[in-house]
Design a protein around this motif. Structure first.
Motif, PDB file in Angstrom:
ATOM      1  N   GLY A   1     -39.986  31.919 -79.315  1.00 35.88           N
ATOM      2  CA  GLY A   1     -40.498  30.666 -78.757  1.00 35.88           C
ATOM      3  C   GLY A   1     -39.383  29.651 -78.579  1.00 35.88           C
ATOM      4  N   MET A   2     -38.455  29.608 -79.538  1.00 32.52           N
ATOM      5  CA  MET A   2     -37.299  28.705 -79.406  1.00 32.52           C
ATOM      6  C   MET A   2     -36.450  29.118 -78.205  1.00 32.52           C
ATOM      7  SD  MET A   2     -36.130  28.515 -83.381  1.00 32.52           S
ATOM      8  CE  MET A   2     -34.755  27.413 -83.135  1.00 32.52           C
ATOM      9  N   MET A   3     -36.248  30.425 -78.066  1.00 28.45           N
ATOM     10  CA  MET A   3     -35.439  30.909 -76.929  1.00 28.45           C
ATOM     11  C   MET A   3     -36.126  30.571 -75.617  1.00 28.45           C
ATOM     12  SD  MET A   3     -34.148  34.675 -77.959  1.00 28.45           S
ATOM     13  CE  MET A   3     -34.213  35.228 -79.620  1.00 28.45           C
ATOM     14  N   ASP A   4     -37.439  30.781 -75.561  1.00 32.42           N
ATOM     15  CA  ASP A   4     -38.187  30.479 -74.329  1.00 32.42           C
ATOM     16  C   ASP A   4     -37.982  29.021 -73.945  1.00 32.42           C
ATOM     17  OD1 ASP A   4     -39.544  32.712 -73.263  1.00 32.42           O
ATOM     18  OD2 ASP A   4     -41.039  32.652 -74.856  1.00 32.42           O
ATOM     19  N   ALA A   5     -38.160  28.122 -74.920  1.00 35.97           N
ATOM     20  CA  ALA A   5     -38.031  26.685 -74.629  1.00 35.97           C
ATOM     21  C   ALA A   5     -36.608  26.364 -74.173  1.00 35.97           C
ATOM     22  CB  ALA A   5     -38.388  25.875 -75.875  1.00 35.97           C
ATOM     23  N   ALA A   6     -35.630  26.941 -74.855  1.00 33.90           N
ATOM     24  CA  ALA A   6     -34.222  26.649 -74.518  1.00 33.90           C
ATOM     25  C   ALA A   6     -33.861  27.205 -73.135  1.00 33.90           C
ATOM     26  CB  ALA A   6     -33.307  27.231 -75.595  1.00 33.90           C
ATOM     27  N   VAL A   7     -34.356  28.401 -72.830  1.00 33.40           N
ATOM     28  CA  VAL A   7     -34.067  29.012 -71.515  1.00 33.40           C
ATOM     29  C   VAL A   7     -34.740  28.184 -70.410  1.00 33.40           C
ATOM     30  CG1 VAL A   7     -34.569  31.054 -70.083  1.00 33.40           C
ATOM     31  CG2 VAL A   7     -33.623  31.349 -72.377  1.00 33.40           C
TER      32      VAL A   7
ATOM     33  N   GLU B   1     -38.481  14.871 -66.883  1.00 30.23           N
ATOM     34  CA  GLU B   1     -37.922  14.511 -68.193  1.00 30.23           C
ATOM     35  C   GLU B   1     -38.955  14.729 -69.307  1.00 30.23           C
ATOM     36  OE1 GLU B   1     -35.612  13.962 -71.072  1.00 30.23           O
ATOM     37  OE2 GLU B   1     -34.780  14.281 -69.070  1.00 30.23           O
ATOM     38  N   GLY B   2     -40.218  14.368 -69.058  1.00 31.67           N
ATOM     39  CA  GLY B   2     -41.251  14.527 -70.091  1.00 31.67           C
ATOM     40  C   GLY B   2     -41.450  15.987 -70.455  1.00 31.67           C
ATOM     41  N   TRP B   3     -41.394  16.836 -69.462  1.00 34.24           N
ATOM     42  CA  TRP B   3     -41.557  18.277 -69.696  1.00 34.24           C
ATOM     43  C   TRP B   3     -40.367  18.830 -70.483  1.00 34.24           C
ATOM     44  CZ3 TRP B   3     -38.771  22.586 -68.309  1.00 34.24           C
ATOM     45  CH2 TRP B   3     -39.449  23.817 -68.400  1.00 34.24           C
ATOM     46  N   MET B   4     -39.168  18.357 -70.110  1.00 31.48           N
ATOM     47  CA  MET B   4     -37.986  18.820 -70.854  1.00 31.48           C
ATOM     48  C   MET B   4     -38.034  18.343 -72.305  1.00 31.48           C
ATOM     49  SD  MET B   4     -35.063  18.546 -67.926  1.00 31.48           S
ATOM     50  CE  MET B   4     -33.653  18.648 -68.925  1.00 31.48           C
ATOM     51  N   GLN B   5     -38.529  17.117 -72.504  1.00 28.53           N
ATOM     52  CA  GLN B   5     -38.649  16.613 -73.871  1.00 28.53           C
ATOM     53  C   GLN B   5     -39.643  17.473 -74.655  1.00 28.53           C
ATOM     54  OE1 GLN B   5     -36.628  14.411 -75.332  1.00 28.53           O
ATOM     55  NE2 GLN B   5     -37.690  15.051 -77.202  1.00 28.53           N
ATOM     56  N   GLY B   6     -40.700  17.907 -73.983  1.00 25.29           N
ATOM     57  CA  GLY B   6     -41.676  18.795 -74.629  1.00 25.29           C
ATOM     58  C   GLY B   6     -41.007  20.078 -75.114  1.00 25.29           C
ATOM     59  N   GLN B   7     -40.105  20.620 -74.312  1.00 26.02           N
ATOM     60  CA  GLN B   7     -39.375  21.840 -74.729  1.00 26.02           C
ATOM     61  C   GLN B   7     -38.464  21.532 -75.924  1.00 26.02           C
ATOM     62  OE1 GLN B   7     -40.554  24.475 -73.329  1.00 26.02           O
ATOM     63  NE2 GLN B   7     -41.614  23.240 -71.797  1.00 26.02           N
ATOM     64  N   ARG B   8     -37.791  20.363 -75.840  1.00 23.44           N
ATOM     65  CA  ARG B   8     -36.903  19.995 -76.964  1.00 23.44           C
ATOM     66  C   ARG B   8     -37.719  19.803 -78.244  1.00 23.44           C
ATOM     67  NH1 ARG B   8     -33.734  17.258 -72.736  1.00 23.44           N
ATOM     68  NH2 ARG B   8     -35.052  15.420 -72.846  1.00 23.44           N
TER      69      ARG B   8
ATOM     70  N   ARG C   1     -40.447  21.376 -79.081  1.00 25.87           N
ATOM     71  CA  ARG C   1     -40.774  22.708 -79.621  1.00 25.87           C
ATOM     72  C   ARG C   1     -39.617  23.229 -80.472  1.00 25.87           C
ATOM     73  NH1 ARG C   1     -44.916  24.702 -75.958  1.00 25.87           N
ATOM     74  NH2 ARG C   1     -44.390  23.981 -73.889  1.00 25.87           N
ATOM     75  N   ILE C   2     -38.405  23.048 -79.925  1.00 29.53           N
ATOM     76  CA  ILE C   2     -37.218  23.554 -80.635  1.00 29.53           C
ATOM     77  C   ILE C   2     -37.043  22.798 -81.946  1.00 29.53           C
ATOM     78  CG2 ILE C   2     -34.691  23.725 -80.513  1.00 29.53           C
ATOM     79  CD1 ILE C   2     -35.068  24.128 -77.432  1.00 29.53           C
ATOM     80  N   SER C   3     -37.212  21.489 -81.871  1.00 29.99           N
ATOM     81  CA  SER C   3     -37.013  20.674 -83.061  1.00 29.99           C
ATOM     82  C   SER C   3     -38.037  21.024 -84.157  1.00 29.99           C
ATOM     83  CB  SER C   3     -37.099  19.218 -82.597  1.00 29.99           C
ATOM     84  OG  SER C   3     -37.338  18.390 -83.636  1.00 29.99           O
ATOM     85  N   ARG C   4     -39.298  21.188 -83.777  1.00 29.01           N
ATOM     86  CA  ARG C   4     -40.320  21.571 -84.770  1.00 29.01           C
ATOM     87  C   ARG C   4     -40.011  22.948 -85.364  1.00 29.01           C
ATOM     88  NH1 ARG C   4     -44.126  19.596 -80.826  1.00 29.01           N
ATOM     89  NH2 ARG C   4     -44.440  21.739 -80.142  1.00 29.01           N
TER      90      ARG C   4
ATOM     91  N   LEU D   1     -28.108  19.266 -78.197  1.00 24.09           N
ATOM     92  CA  LEU D   1     -29.263  19.163 -79.102  1.00 24.09           C
ATOM     93  C   LEU D   1     -28.832  19.010 -80.562  1.00 24.09           C
ATOM     94  CD1 LEU D   1     -31.850  21.765 -77.712  1.00 24.09           C
ATOM     95  CD2 LEU D   1     -31.699  19.311 -77.284  1.00 24.09           C
ATOM     96  N   ASP D   2     -27.578  19.381 -80.841  1.00 29.04           N
ATOM     97  CA  ASP D   2     -27.007  19.196 -82.182  1.00 29.04           C
ATOM     98  C   ASP D   2     -27.959  19.727 -83.271  1.00 29.04           C
ATOM     99  OD1 ASP D   2     -25.232  18.400 -84.102  1.00 29.04           O
ATOM    100  OD2 ASP D   2     -25.840  16.290 -84.097  1.00 29.04           O
ATOM    101  N   TRP D   3     -28.329  21.003 -83.137  1.00 28.53           N
ATOM    102  CA  TRP D   3     -29.383  21.549 -84.004  1.00 28.53           C
ATOM    103  C   TRP D   3     -29.008  21.562 -85.484  1.00 28.53           C
ATOM    104  CZ3 TRP D   3     -28.555  25.682 -87.193  1.00 28.53           C
ATOM    105  CH2 TRP D   3     -27.495  26.554 -86.890  1.00 28.53           C
ATOM    106  N   ARG D   4     -27.697  21.515 -85.762  1.00 25.27           N
ATOM    107  CA  ARG D   4     -27.281  21.561 -87.179  1.00 25.27           C
ATOM    108  C   ARG D   4     -27.622  20.279 -87.937  1.00 25.27           C
ATOM    109  NH1 ARG D   4     -23.849  24.661 -84.469  1.00 25.27           N
ATOM    110  NH2 ARG D   4     -23.176  26.632 -85.395  1.00 25.27           N
ATOM    111  N   ALA D   5     -27.746  19.164 -87.199  1.00 28.26           N
ATOM    112  CA  ALA D   5     -28.008  17.873 -87.869  1.00 28.26           C
ATOM    113  C   ALA D   5     -29.304  17.951 -88.674  1.00 28.26           C
ATOM    114  CB  ALA D   5     -28.094  16.763 -86.827  1.00 28.26           C
TER     115      ALA D   5
END
Ligand SMILES: N[C@@H](CCC(=O)N[C@@H](CS)C(=O)NCC(=O)O)C(=O)O
Length: 203
Positions: free
Chosen positions: A100-106, A122-129, A131-134, A172-176
């Protein structure tokens, strides 16, 4: 067997890492294809009606897709126990989370690539971000003990998802805020299977 392949695809990488860890990578020929939703490669469309990679073309049976089916098949073929029966629901759920993370990122990659800047949603892209953040928070809060255990496809999938975030979405700086997950990933990324499947920088 032939694996329809692109070096940048995290889903293809998951299948390749699984094959290497299972010890059967030498039985797979990589067939490079360049495919996208706006220009599906003919070989991809012929192998997988959904038009996505990876697809595994076998001599002794029908072509397999998607990456989850391919990984499970490779593990079965090799008898490598990367889907241990005793933890099967955990492994499959973790694999699903990583996919699911890969799908959102792709999808973010495609939105950036195929839509002019002013037309991006932009709203749709934020929705994908989101998903990744959660998903990152769920990995850090609930999955660290599984990640620290014996090797499974769930771990492989998570590592490929995080590697793809580094590769395409450094912003996205996922390590933070995810120190333990980041430490786990650094160790996992040093496995030979991950090094051998690193996408070239220009991919
Ligand atoms: N659920 C699929 C997803 C595969 C996927 O999204 N692959 C991408 C490459 S990373 C693709 O083939 N995209 C082409 C397209 O969307 O037309 C899997 O697990 O294999």
């Amino acid at each position: 067997m032939q694996l329809l392949h692109s070096p940048a695809s995290p889903f293809v990488r998951k299948a390749r890492v699984t094959a290497i860890e299972a010890g059967i990578a030498d039985r797979i020929e990589l067939v490079d294809v360049h495919t996208s939703a706006v220009a599906t490669h003919q070989a991809v469309a012929a192998a997988n009606p959904v038009g996505k990679i990876p697809a595994l073309i076998r001599e002794d049976g029908p072509t397999l897709y998607d990456s989850r089916v391919i990984c499970r098949y490779l593990d079965w073929l090799a008898g490598s126990r990367l889907y241990p029966e005793s933890r099967i629901w955990e492994v499959l759920t973790l694999e699903s989370l990583a996919d699911g993370m890969m799908d959102a990122a792709v999808l973010i990659t495609y939105e950036r690539r195929f839509r002019d800047e002013g037309k991006r949603h932009e709203g749709w892209m934020q929705g994908q971000r989101d998903r990744i953040s959660r998903s990152l928070d769920a990995l850090a809060d609930r999955w660290m003990s599984h990640l620290g255990g014996p090797l499974t496809v769930g771990q492989i999938a998570v590592a490929c998802a995080l590697a793809y975030l580094d590769f395409r979405h450094e912003d996205l700086d996922w390590r933070a805020g995810h120190g333990a997950l980041s430490d786990w990933y650094e160790k996992f990324a040093s496995r030979e299977s991950m090094i051998a499947t690193r996408p070239p920088s220009g991919a």
